[in-house]
Design an enzyme around this catalytic site. Structure first.
Site, PDB file in Angstrom:
ATOM      1  N   TYR A 109      31.764 -27.984  29.233  1.00  0.00           N
ATOM      2  CA  TYR A 109      30.355 -28.266  29.524  1.00  0.00           C
ATOM      3  C   TYR A 109      29.748 -28.863  28.274  1.00  0.00           C
ATOM      4  O   TYR A 109      29.927 -28.341  27.163  1.00  0.00           O
ATOM      5  CB  TYR A 109      29.599 -26.987  29.905  1.00  0.00           C
ATOM      6  CG  TYR A 109      28.116 -27.201  30.094  1.00  0.00           C
ATOM      7  CD1 TYR A 109      27.615 -27.586  31.333  1.00  0.00           C
ATOM      8  CD2 TYR A 109      27.230 -27.053  29.033  1.00  0.00           C
ATOM      9  CE1 TYR A 109      26.265 -27.810  31.509  1.00  0.00           C
ATOM     10  CE2 TYR A 109      25.874 -27.276  29.203  1.00  0.00           C
ATOM     11  CZ  TYR A 109      25.396 -27.656  30.436  1.00  0.00           C
ATOM     12  OH  TYR A 109      24.057 -27.891  30.618  1.00  0.00           O
ATOM     13  N   GLU A 197      23.515 -34.390  30.734  1.00  0.00           N
ATOM     14  CA  GLU A 197      24.457 -33.295  30.986  1.00  0.00           C
ATOM     15  C   GLU A 197      25.753 -33.857  31.548  1.00  0.00           C
ATOM     16  O   GLU A 197      25.732 -34.631  32.513  1.00  0.00           O
ATOM     17  CB  GLU A 197      23.835 -32.302  31.975  1.00  0.00           C
ATOM     18  CG  GLU A 197      24.721 -31.112  32.289  1.00  0.00           C
ATOM     19  CD  GLU A 197      24.085 -30.184  33.318  1.00  0.00           C
ATOM     20  OE1 GLU A 197      23.758 -29.036  32.954  1.00  0.00           O
ATOM     21  OE2 GLU A 197      23.898 -30.622  34.479  1.00  0.00           O
TER      22      GLU A 197
END
Length: 393
Positions: A109, A197
């Site tokens: 992530y 993101e």
């Protein structure tokens, strides 16, 4: 402004960030053709809507042939996709992204965002990327590492390498990760982003890094600097009321409360919302009247509040300045009241340039108001007015 996945990937690719090969399909035949031209062993067919959680709602499907890609696209197109991030209304699927499937050795992530609490840019990175990242964080199944970015947005190379080590990357994987982080930071700053993101960010067996999914949110207030991004905006995916308000010099966001808010200035507007909540009230909206708004623009915003059946009272908290005196806002409220023929209990706190004249203008329009001397008394009076109507939290 939220970019959809395929738009985010197009933008990131300009900065050299690796993304899977693929293209957008509007029909099942398009999807089958794109998969055939990709000429690979597997494909991902992904519904393009501005929300996450698509995989758990069958908005992302892995297939092994062009025929299956076409069938998957046919099942998605025209469907309303509902995820935990869309709310119960969902978004209609008008296009799908067909791209090559990537064999993943490990997923991470990675995000860059504006940390409003610390007034800084920050990198967040986790050793595992997935749609379940938030659930796993809550249950302490995974952790998030943090890296502060300087005002320039450029990460310090030594700090970036240390972050890679905390993520337990192999030494041969670190250079690609650091290079990607630098490219991501450049994209963030140059496009006035508030969030980029990558979830997941894939690491292949060869050590390459590839953004399997990407989300970019850019600051609406900076869009005048980015006509190329504005051209990507699909107003069908936006809140039509909020988009219309933007064109009338209003920053407007709908909320689920019952006290309509009129304020000039983002800081004053946010402070008003905080004070309403502190007084056990529920704001129905955020409204920031820009200094460039005229009385007709303001009338549009006030009409949104008057025509909202959930709004039981209106709180006007304004401070007149040189470019926008109080009477301009008073005129907007008066025009809206006359146009709509609707009335709500209206509590006002007027200060600054032409405050007294604004009170005179409201009288001329026949708008009855409860005039308060300061912000807190205006807020508590608005909350009490709604509670007296039987409205509670």
């Amino acid at each position: 402004m939220k970019l959809q996945e395929f738009q985010s990937k197009m933008l990131l690719a300009r900065y050299g960030i690796p993304v899977p090969r693929g293209d957008i399909a509007l029909t099942a035949d398009d999807a089958r053709r794109i998969a055939f031209e990709l000429n690979t062993e597997g494909f991902a067919v992904k519904a393009q809507v501005p929300a996450g959680g698509r995989g758990r709602s069958k908005g992302v499907v892995l297939v092994s042939s062009p025929e299956e890609a076409g069938a998957a696209a046919r099942a998605m197109l025209g469907r309303t996709l509902v995820t935990e991030q869309t709310g119960p209304v969902g978004y209609p699927v008008r296009q799908v992204l067909v791209e090559e499937a990537v064999t993943v050795d490990r997923s991470l992530y990675l995000a860059i965002l504006i940390d409003t609490a610390r007034a800084e840019m920050a990198v967040l990175a986790g050793p595992e990327g997935s749609e379940e990242i938030e659930d796993k964080l809550r249950s302490a199944e995974t952790t998030i590492e943090r890296l502060h970015l300087a005002a320039s947005g450029k990460p310090d190379r030594a700090d970036a390498e240390a972050l890679a080590l905390r993520l337990e990357l192999e030494s041969r994987q670190i250079p690609a990760f650091v290079a990607l982080l630098e490219q991501l930071a450049s994209a963030f700053v140059e496009n006035d982003a508030t969030l980029i993101e990558l979830n997941p960010l894939a690491i292949t067996k060869s050590g390459a890094v590839i953004a399997l999914d990407a989300k970019i949110i850019s600051d609406d207030n900076a869009m005048f600097r980015h006509p190329d991004l504005m051209a990507l905006r699909d107003e069908r995916e936006d809140d039509g009321v909020e988009v219309a308000a933007q064109s009338r010099q209003l920053n407007y966001v709908r909320m689920d409360g019952n006290i309509g808010v009129v304020a000039n200035g983002a800081g004053l507007g946010l402070a008003t919302l905080d004070m309403i909540c502190a007084a056990n009230g529920r704001p129905a909206n955020f409204m920031d009247i820009r200094t460039t708004a005229n009385s007709l623009d303001i009338a549009y915003g006030c009409s949104l509040l008057l025509e909202n059946p959930a709004v039981r009272a209106i709180l006007v908290n304004v401070h007149g300045g040189g470019m926008q005196p109080c009477d301009t806002i008073a005129d907007g409220l008066g025009i809206a009241t006359r146009r709509t023929g609707l009335k709500r209990p209206t509590i006002v706190r007027l200060a600054g340039n032409n405050a007294e004249y604004a009170r005179f203008r409201l009288q001329n329009f026949g708008v009855k108001v409860i005039d308060c001397p300061d912000m807190w008394s205006a807020v508590t009076r608005a909350v009490a007015t709604v509670q007296d109507m039987g409205e509670t939290r």
